[in-house]
Structure formats: structure tokens, C-alpha cells
Design a protein around this motif. Structure first.
Motif, PDB file in Angstrom:
ATOM      1  N   TRP A  74      -3.576   6.247  -7.220  1.00  0.00           N
ATOM      2  CA  TRP A  74      -4.500   7.504  -7.126  1.00  0.00           C
ATOM      3  C   TRP A  74      -4.327   8.274  -8.146  1.00  0.00           C
ATOM      4  CZ3 TRP A  74      -7.001   4.369  -4.706  1.00  0.00           C
ATOM      5  CH2 TRP A  74      -6.567   3.388  -3.689  1.00  0.00           C
ATOM      6  N   SER A 116       0.463   2.181  -3.759  1.00  0.00           N
ATOM      7  CA  SER A 116      -0.805   2.891  -4.287  1.00  0.00           C
ATOM      8  C   SER A 116      -0.837   4.433  -4.632  1.00  0.00           C
ATOM      9  CB  SER A 116      -1.416   2.693  -2.890  1.00  0.00           C
ATOM     10  OG  SER A 116      -1.263   3.586  -2.057  1.00  0.00           O
ATOM     11  N   GLN A 129     -17.296   7.300  -6.621  1.00  0.00           N
ATOM     12  CA  GLN A 129     -17.740   8.967  -6.608  1.00  0.00           C
ATOM     13  C   GLN A 129     -17.645   9.643  -7.766  1.00  0.00           C
ATOM     14  OE1 GLN A 129     -15.271  10.090  -3.151  1.00  0.00           O
ATOM     15  NE2 GLN A 129     -17.040   9.567  -1.864  1.00  0.00           N
ATOM     16  N   VAL A 154     -10.748  -0.804  -0.766  1.00  0.00           N
ATOM     17  CA  VAL A 154     -12.236   0.110  -0.261  1.00  0.00           C
ATOM     18  C   VAL A 154     -11.976   1.199  -0.934  1.00  0.00           C
ATOM     19  CG1 VAL A 154     -13.069   1.072   1.797  1.00  0.00           C
ATOM     20  CG2 VAL A 154     -12.756  -1.287   1.866  1.00  0.00           C
ATOM     21  N   ARG A 155     -10.813   2.150  -0.786  1.00  0.00           N
ATOM     22  CA  ARG A 155     -10.545   3.222  -1.420  1.00  0.00           C
ATOM     23  C   ARG A 155     -10.773   3.428  -2.896  1.00  0.00           C
ATOM     24  NH1 ARG A 155      -5.518   7.680  -1.123  1.00  0.00           N
ATOM     25  NH2 ARG A 155      -6.449   8.968  -2.842  1.00  0.00           N
ATOM     26  N   ARG A 187     -14.494   3.052  -3.454  1.00  0.00           N
ATOM     27  CA  ARG A 187     -15.073   4.374  -3.329  1.00  0.00           C
ATOM     28  C   ARG A 187     -14.623   5.511  -4.269  1.00  0.00           C
ATOM     29  NH1 ARG A 187     -12.199   7.145   1.440  1.00  0.00           N
ATOM     30  NH2 ARG A 187     -11.064   7.761  -0.573  1.00  0.00           N
ATOM     31  N   ASP A 188     -13.708   5.642  -4.597  1.00  0.00           N
ATOM     32  CA  ASP A 188     -13.232   6.661  -5.549  1.00  0.00           C
ATOM     33  C   ASP A 188     -13.610   6.471  -6.833  1.00  0.00           C
ATOM     34  OD1 ASP A 188     -11.881   7.593  -3.153  1.00  0.00           O
ATOM     35  OD2 ASP A 188      -9.776   7.412  -4.097  1.00  0.00           O
ATOM     36  N   SER A 235      -8.065  -1.938   2.713  1.00  0.00           N
ATOM     37  CA  SER A 235      -8.179  -0.629   2.635  1.00  0.00           C
ATOM     38  C   SER A 235      -7.913   0.121   1.413  1.00  0.00           C
ATOM     39  CB  SER A 235      -7.338   0.105   3.404  1.00  0.00           C
ATOM     40  OG  SER A 235      -5.947   0.306   3.460  1.00  0.00           O
ATOM     41  N   VAL A 236      -6.913  -0.413   0.298  1.00  0.00           N
ATOM     42  CA  VAL A 236      -6.617  -0.076  -0.945  1.00  0.00           C
ATOM     43  C   VAL A 236      -7.959  -0.504  -1.823  1.00  0.00           C
ATOM     44  CG1 VAL A 236      -5.322  -0.398  -3.187  1.00  0.00           C
ATOM     45  CG2 VAL A 236      -4.195  -0.202  -0.930  1.00  0.00           C
ATOM     46  N   ARG A 276       0.807  -1.256  -0.131  1.00  0.00           N
ATOM     47  CA  ARG A 276      -0.063   0.032   0.146  1.00  0.00           C
ATOM     48  C   ARG A 276       0.736   1.300  -0.071  1.00  0.00           C
ATOM     49  NH1 ARG A 276      -3.619   1.603   5.068  1.00  0.00           N
ATOM     50  NH2 ARG A 276      -1.898   2.678   5.696  1.00  0.00           N
TER      51      ARG A 276
END
Length: 118
Positions: free
Chosen positions: A42, A38, A80, A72-73, A76-77, A69-70, A34
Motif C-alpha cells: 500500500w 501488504s 481508482q 481485490v484491494r 480497486r486502488d 482480499s489483497v 496479508r
């Protein structure tokens, strides 16, 4: 990509193929992966030329909470910004963790929810 074995022996690789952002996870996806890999994800996800995201987690041998968590983000991103996220391969350890935590159902739910579009 990274090798397989213990923690610290995995990788997250990102490449853009036209409008498709391909995210490939390999080996042990943990805090080291991560932190190291990561930031490139992003940056690539913010590229306005990206129209969809494909996630290949078929070669993951271990996924801890940092690796989760990677995911999940990423989900989510993508949601969005109105980007479809397709899971094209999921290893047994990833599938188990997604099921046990409820994250797999959550990812499916937000993928179908209305979001901002590019």
C-alpha cells in the motif's frame, strides 16, 4: 521469497522498476502474508512515481479469502488512481478462485472503467 507448503509459508514481494510497480505473490498467500507483507504494497502503490502495476501470481500454491482480499484491494486502488494493472502470471489455484468468485471478471471490468488519473 517465501517457501511453499502450508499456510504461513508464502510471501508478497514489492519492488519498483522505474515507473512499474512489480508485485510478486509466492507460495501460500493467506492472512499471515496479508498482515505481514501488504503494508509495504500500500505504501508503494501510493508513490506518485508509479505509472503501472504488474502482478505475478504464477507461483501461488494456495490463496484464501485474506489473500484474495489483497488482490481485490490492489485492483480497486489501482483503478481508482488510474494505474493500469496487468496480470503477468496466474497459477492454477489463483485462476480457479478468480473464476469461481467472479473477481477475475470484476478486475477486468474496473481496469477498463474510467478512473482518476495521476
Amino acid at each position: 521469497m517465501g517457501g511453499r507448503g502450508g499456510p504461513g509459508d508464502g510471501a508478497l514481494v514489492v519492488r519498483r522498476d522505474g515507473a512499474v510497480l512489480r508485485v510478486v505473490l509466492d507460495g501460500a498467500v493467506d492472512l499471515a502474508v496479508r498482515e505481514r507483507d501488504s503494508p509495504a504494497l500500500w505504501r508503494a502503490l501510493a508513490d506518485p512515481r508509479v505509472g503501472e502495476v504488474e502482478l505475478d501470481a504464477g507461483a501461488v500454491t494456495f490463496l484464501d479469502s485474506s489473500g484474495l482480499s489483497v488482490l481485490v484491494r490492489l485492483a480497486r486502488d489501482a483503478a481508482q488512481t488510474g494505474l493500469p494493472l496487468r496480470l503477468i502470471a496466474v497459477s492454477e489455484p489463483v485462476g480457479y478462485l478468480l473464476e469461481q468468485t467472479g473477481v477475475g471478471d470484476w478486475m477486468a471490468a474496473i481496469a477498463t472503467a474510467p478512473g482518476a488519473t495521476r
